[in-house]
Design a protein around this motif. Structure first.
Motif, PDB file in Angstrom:
ATOM      1  N   TYR A  26       0.499  -1.145   0.061  1.00  0.00           N
ATOM      2  CA  TYR A  26       0.073  -0.091   0.152  1.00  0.00           C
ATOM      3  C   TYR A  26       1.107   0.913  -0.123  1.00  0.00           C
ATOM      4  CZ  TYR A  26      -3.710   3.335   2.178  1.00  0.00           C
ATOM      5  OH  TYR A  26      -5.225   3.975   2.321  1.00  0.00           O
ATOM      6  N   LEU A  27       1.781   1.463   0.806  1.00  0.00           N
ATOM      7  CA  LEU A  27       2.421   2.213   1.131  1.00  0.00           C
ATOM      8  C   LEU A  27       3.624   2.518  -0.037  1.00  0.00           C
ATOM      9  CD1 LEU A  27       2.881   2.777   5.160  1.00  0.00           C
ATOM     10  CD2 LEU A  27       1.904   4.580   3.200  1.00  0.00           C
ATOM     11  N   LEU A  28       3.924   1.235  -0.699  1.00  0.00           N
ATOM     12  CA  LEU A  28       4.644   1.161  -1.514  1.00  0.00           C
ATOM     13  C   LEU A  28       5.044   2.173  -3.532  1.00  0.00           C
ATOM     14  CD1 LEU A  28       7.991  -0.355  -2.597  1.00  0.00           C
ATOM     15  CD2 LEU A  28       7.116  -1.820  -3.788  1.00  0.00           C
ATOM     16  N   VAL A  29       3.244   2.252  -3.462  1.00  0.00           N
ATOM     17  CA  VAL A  29       2.699   2.971  -4.188  1.00  0.00           C
ATOM     18  C   VAL A  29       2.892   4.408  -3.639  1.00  0.00           C
ATOM     19  CG1 VAL A  29       2.005   0.852  -5.636  1.00  0.00           C
ATOM     20  CG2 VAL A  29       0.628   1.952  -4.219  1.00  0.00           C
ATOM     21  N   THR A  30       1.583   4.306  -2.559  1.00  0.00           N
ATOM     22  CA  THR A  30       1.416   6.025  -2.517  1.00  0.00           C
ATOM     23  C   THR A  30       2.162   7.329  -1.705  1.00  0.00           C
ATOM     24  OG1 THR A  30       0.966   4.841  -0.191  1.00  0.00           O
ATOM     25  CG2 THR A  30      -1.063   4.998  -1.943  1.00  0.00           C
ATOM     26  N   ILE A  31       3.955   6.393  -1.295  1.00  0.00           N
ATOM     27  CA  ILE A  31       4.764   7.242  -0.834  1.00  0.00           C
ATOM     28  C   ILE A  31       5.126   8.458  -1.435  1.00  0.00           C
ATOM     29  CG2 ILE A  31       6.495   7.589  -0.012  1.00  0.00           C
ATOM     30  CD1 ILE A  31       4.659   6.931   2.475  1.00  0.00           C
ATOM     31  N   PRO A  32       5.389   7.062  -2.741  1.00  0.00           N
ATOM     32  CA  PRO A  32       6.012   8.597  -3.850  1.00  0.00           C
ATOM     33  C   PRO A  32       5.388   9.891  -4.048  1.00  0.00           C
ATOM     34  CG  PRO A  32       6.585   6.359  -4.259  1.00  0.00           C
ATOM     35  CD  PRO A  32       5.843   6.552  -3.099  1.00  0.00           C
ATOM     36  N   ILE A  33       3.433   9.108  -4.347  1.00  0.00           N
ATOM     37  CA  ILE A  33       3.176  10.276  -4.843  1.00  0.00           C
ATOM     38  C   ILE A  33       2.654  11.483  -3.262  1.00  0.00           C
ATOM     39  CG2 ILE A  33       0.217  10.442  -5.427  1.00  0.00           C
ATOM     40  CD1 ILE A  33       0.509   7.347  -6.069  1.00  0.00           C
ATOM     41  N   TYR A  34       2.721  11.044  -2.471  1.00  0.00           N
ATOM     42  CA  TYR A  34       2.997  11.562  -1.498  1.00  0.00           C
ATOM     43  C   TYR A  34       4.338  12.280  -1.062  1.00  0.00           C
ATOM     44  CZ  TYR A  34       3.364  13.469   3.747  1.00  0.00           C
ATOM     45  OH  TYR A  34       3.260  14.301   4.478  1.00  0.00           O
ATOM     46  N   LEU A  35       5.059  12.346  -1.552  1.00  0.00           N
ATOM     47  CA  LEU A  35       6.408  12.856  -1.355  1.00  0.00           C
ATOM     48  C   LEU A  35       6.149  13.820  -2.830  1.00  0.00           C
ATOM     49  CD1 LEU A  35       9.513  13.689  -1.039  1.00  0.00           C
ATOM     50  CD2 LEU A  35      10.249  12.173  -2.801  1.00  0.00           C
ATOM     51  N   ILE A  36       5.815  13.756  -3.820  1.00  0.00           N
ATOM     52  CA  ILE A  36       6.006  14.285  -4.966  1.00  0.00           C
ATOM     53  C   ILE A  36       4.549  15.524  -4.881  1.00  0.00           C
ATOM     54  CG2 ILE A  36       5.278  14.516  -7.647  1.00  0.00           C
ATOM     55  CD1 ILE A  36       6.392  11.975  -7.819  1.00  0.00           C
ATOM     56  N   LEU A 140       1.181 -17.504  -0.323  1.00  0.00           N
ATOM     57  CA  LEU A 140      -0.274 -16.872  -1.168  1.00  0.00           C
ATOM     58  C   LEU A 140      -0.975 -15.599  -0.647  1.00  0.00           C
ATOM     59  CD1 LEU A 140      -2.112 -17.346  -2.850  1.00  0.00           C
ATOM     60  CD2 LEU A 140      -3.344 -18.880  -1.695  1.00  0.00           C
ATOM     61  N   MET A 141      -1.046 -15.049   0.921  1.00  0.00           N
ATOM     62  CA  MET A 141      -1.431 -14.100   1.459  1.00  0.00           C
ATOM     63  C   MET A 141      -0.240 -13.108   1.488  1.00  0.00           C
ATOM     64  SD  MET A 141      -3.674 -15.483   3.700  1.00  0.00           S
ATOM     65  CE  MET A 141      -3.744 -16.015   2.273  1.00  0.00           C
ATOM     66  N   MET A 142       0.821 -13.338   0.965  1.00  0.00           N
ATOM     67  CA  MET A 142       2.061 -12.368   0.564  1.00  0.00           C
ATOM     68  C   MET A 142       1.796 -11.749  -0.990  1.00  0.00           C
ATOM     69  SD  MET A 142       5.436 -13.654   1.459  1.00  0.00           S
ATOM     70  CE  MET A 142       5.711 -14.768   2.979  1.00  0.00           C
ATOM     71  N   ASN A 143       1.373 -12.627  -1.843  1.00  0.00           N
ATOM     72  CA  ASN A 143       0.662 -11.960  -2.987  1.00  0.00           C
ATOM     73  C   ASN A 143      -0.527 -11.780  -2.880  1.00  0.00           C
ATOM     74  OD1 ASN A 143       2.098 -15.312  -3.623  1.00  0.00           O
ATOM     75  ND2 ASN A 143       3.120 -13.947  -4.586  1.00  0.00           N
ATOM     76  N   ILE A 144      -1.220 -11.839  -2.357  1.00  0.00           N
ATOM     77  CA  ILE A 144      -2.667 -11.146  -2.053  1.00  0.00           C
ATOM     78  C   ILE A 144      -2.741  -9.988  -1.650  1.00  0.00           C
ATOM     79  CG2 ILE A 144      -5.433 -11.231  -1.239  1.00  0.00           C
ATOM     80  CD1 ILE A 144      -5.467 -14.075  -1.061  1.00  0.00           C
ATOM     81  N   SER A 145      -2.178  -9.682  -0.822  1.00  0.00           N
ATOM     82  CA  SER A 145      -1.751  -8.299  -0.287  1.00  0.00           C
ATOM     83  C   SER A 145      -1.069  -7.796  -1.150  1.00  0.00           C
ATOM     84  CB  SER A 145      -1.184  -7.750   1.263  1.00  0.00           C
ATOM     85  OG  SER A 145       0.206  -8.798   0.989  1.00  0.00           O
ATOM     86  N   MET A 146      -0.566  -8.260  -2.023  1.00  0.00           N
ATOM     87  CA  MET A 146       0.294  -7.243  -2.909  1.00  0.00           C
ATOM     88  C   MET A 146      -0.584  -7.119  -4.221  1.00  0.00           C
ATOM     89  SD  MET A 146       3.606  -9.355  -5.637  1.00  0.00           S
ATOM     90  CE  MET A 146       1.916 -10.166  -6.517  1.00  0.00           C
ATOM     91  N   ALA A 147      -1.184  -7.465  -4.114  1.00  0.00           N
ATOM     92  CA  ALA A 147      -2.889  -7.527  -5.675  1.00  0.00           C
ATOM     93  C   ALA A 147      -3.459  -6.502  -5.192  1.00  0.00           C
ATOM     94  CB  ALA A 147      -3.586  -8.669  -5.851  1.00  0.00           C
ATOM     95  N   LEU A 148      -3.657  -6.697  -3.749  1.00  0.00           N
ATOM     96  CA  LEU A 148      -5.036  -5.541  -3.021  1.00  0.00           C
ATOM     97  C   LEU A 148      -3.469  -4.148  -2.308  1.00  0.00           C
ATOM     98  CD1 LEU A 148      -7.353  -8.045  -1.487  1.00  0.00           C
ATOM     99  CD2 LEU A 148      -7.619  -6.384  -3.199  1.00  0.00           C
ATOM    100  N   GLY A 149      -2.898  -3.725  -2.247  1.00  0.00           N
ATOM    101  CA  GLY A 149      -2.315  -3.100  -1.530  1.00  0.00           C
ATOM    102  C   GLY A 149      -2.466  -2.124  -2.737  1.00  0.00           C
ATOM    103  N   PRO A 150      -1.489  -2.082  -3.938  1.00  0.00           N
ATOM    104  CA  PRO A 150      -1.407  -0.907  -4.395  1.00  0.00           C
ATOM    105  C   PRO A 150      -2.457  -0.214  -4.657  1.00  0.00           C
ATOM    106  CG  PRO A 150       0.308  -2.676  -5.224  1.00  0.00           C
ATOM    107  CD  PRO A 150      -0.914  -3.413  -4.443  1.00  0.00           C
ATOM    108  N   PHE A 151      -3.243  -1.670  -5.261  1.00  0.00           N
ATOM    109  CA  PHE A 151      -5.327  -1.215  -5.704  1.00  0.00           C
ATOM    110  C   PHE A 151      -5.742  -0.392  -4.704  1.00  0.00           C
ATOM    111  CE2 PHE A 151      -9.811  -1.474  -6.189  1.00  0.00           C
ATOM    112  CZ  PHE A 151      -9.875  -1.662  -7.642  1.00  0.00           C
TER     113      PHE A 151
END
Length: 404
Positions: A26-36, A140-151
């Protein structure tokens, strides 16, 4: 020893992993946006934040495995939860690049410690006869979070802004912390603490790295280099191919393919060993990369996601299971740290290489070459682990019989 997999402790550690990794992606994709957008930063500074988090997580893992052996899993687990939860709430206070950079380092330390601890815990509570199946669902828990987190992250940031984005982030960690305290940590940890060899003078390399897990970790490192091109640049490639509308569904298809295959692959690993799983997974990964390189429409683009999910999504937990199985019982924490740090190093190094090559030759050509690189990985796997897989499996079975 009970042969049950879906116990309260196993479900709790899976849920903890899900919510903590959801926060991470979730933060991996949103932190750069927040910074900019909010702090008037730039893309180069955003890259620095990503690198700072990864470097902190990778380095702390090497000592976290040692700490687990020295102080016990419970103490390391609780400290990691405190750091990770505290960092999640401190994002509200960031007002500059410097404060955000320091916080990302702290958060990376918490993440590195936490993932090492949870990986060790889950390896301990899964019955030996169901290690492949159990580690597969855990992965699989990590994989599901990888799909949902950025979304969820992008949706929250775009609709409600950074304050709500950080609030949702903190809530996800709060829930993960709650489920973490539902885990009954293995009783033998207290005994392990008594067996610790204190007052060791100096630190040797094998105090920080589990050498028995290094070969299979290097296999994961090799394939993680290619996977970095997916997690970091597939959205850029989709835009280049005018597939922006379907880009957000890439990881959804990836996870669906994994969810369909997971009930079978874990059991096959337990019954037949690593080769039966790893070889088809490598081929599937290579095929997915080839299809991605040829994708000019939504169908091939999403079909490639399914094959990549079946490929890398199965390679990662299978190799981690092997790393944990072949390590001595008192070195599971160090083996977990060795595996995760090596794999993350592959993603970090790969992101730099892929970024340079992608700009030079284009992502379509890059993905085509990557498919060849993955196929050559069959040889890497064979020489580092595959040719010894049968003998290792027999040794593990003999150890299991001795324990009984």
């Amino acid at each position: 020893m009970s042969n049950r997999l879906w116990t309260k402790d196993y479900i709790s550690v899976c849920l903890t992993t899900f919510f903590m990794f959801l926060n991470y992606y979730y933060l991996l994709v949103t932190i750069p946006i927040y910074l900019i957008q909010d702090l008037q930063g730039n893309t180069a500074q955003a890259g620095l934040l990503v690198a700072a988090f990864y470097v902190a997580a990778i380095f702390i893992r090497f000592v976290a495995g040692r700490w687990i052996e020295s102080f016990g899993i419970k103490k390391v687990f609780i400290v990691s939860l405190i750091i990770y939860l505290g960092a999640a709430f401190m994002y509200f206070l960031t007002t500059s690049l410097f404060s955000l950079l320091i916080l990302r380092v702290i958060h990376g330390i918490g993440f590195g410690m936490l993932t090492t601890a949870t990986g060790t815990i889950v390896a301990t509570i899964i019955p030996n006869s169901r290690k492949g199946e159990g580690m597969g669902y855990y992965g699989l828990m990590m994989n599901i979070s990888m799909a949902l987190g950025p979304f969820v992250g992008l949706l929250t940031m775009n609709q409600w802004g950074s304050f709500v984005m950080f609030a949702v982030s903190a809530v996800s960690v709060l829930i993960g912390t709650f489920t973490a305290f539902l885990i009954s940590l293995p009783k033998q940890d207290k005994k392990d603490e008594m067996i610790i060899q204190p007052k060791k003078k100096g630190v040797k390399i094998n105090d920080l790295i589990e050498l028995s897990a290094l070969r299979i970790s290097l296999v994961s490192f090799y394939f993680a280099i290619v996977y970095s091109s997916i997690v970091s640049f597939v959205s850029v490639y989709a835009e280049e191919r005018q597939l922006t509308e379907v880009a957000s569904y890439f990881f959804i298809v990836y996870v669906i393919a994994l969810m369909i295959s997971r009930p079978f692959t874990g059991k096959w690993f337990d019954q037949h060993g690593a080769n039966v799983i790893m070889i088809p997974s490598i081929i599937s990964f290579a095929l997915g990369m080839f299809l991605l390189s040829q994708a000019s429409g939504a169908f091939l683009f999403l079909l490639s996601a399914a094959f990549i999910g079946l490929g890398w999504g199965t390679i990662f937990p299978t190799a981690q299971t092997v790393a944990i199985q072949i390590a001595p019982s008192n070195r599971k924490g160090t083996a977990t740290a060795t595996y995760l740090s090596t794999m993350d190093s592959g993603i970090g190094i790969g992101s730099v290489i892929v970024g340079i090559l992608g700009a030079q030759i284009g992502y379509s050509t890059l993905y085509l070459y990557s498919s060849i690189f993955v196929i050559l990985g069959l040889l890497v796997y064979y020489f580092l682990h595959g040719k010894e897989s049968h003998n290792i499996r027999e040794q593990i079975n003999e150890q299991a019989l001795e324990v009984k």
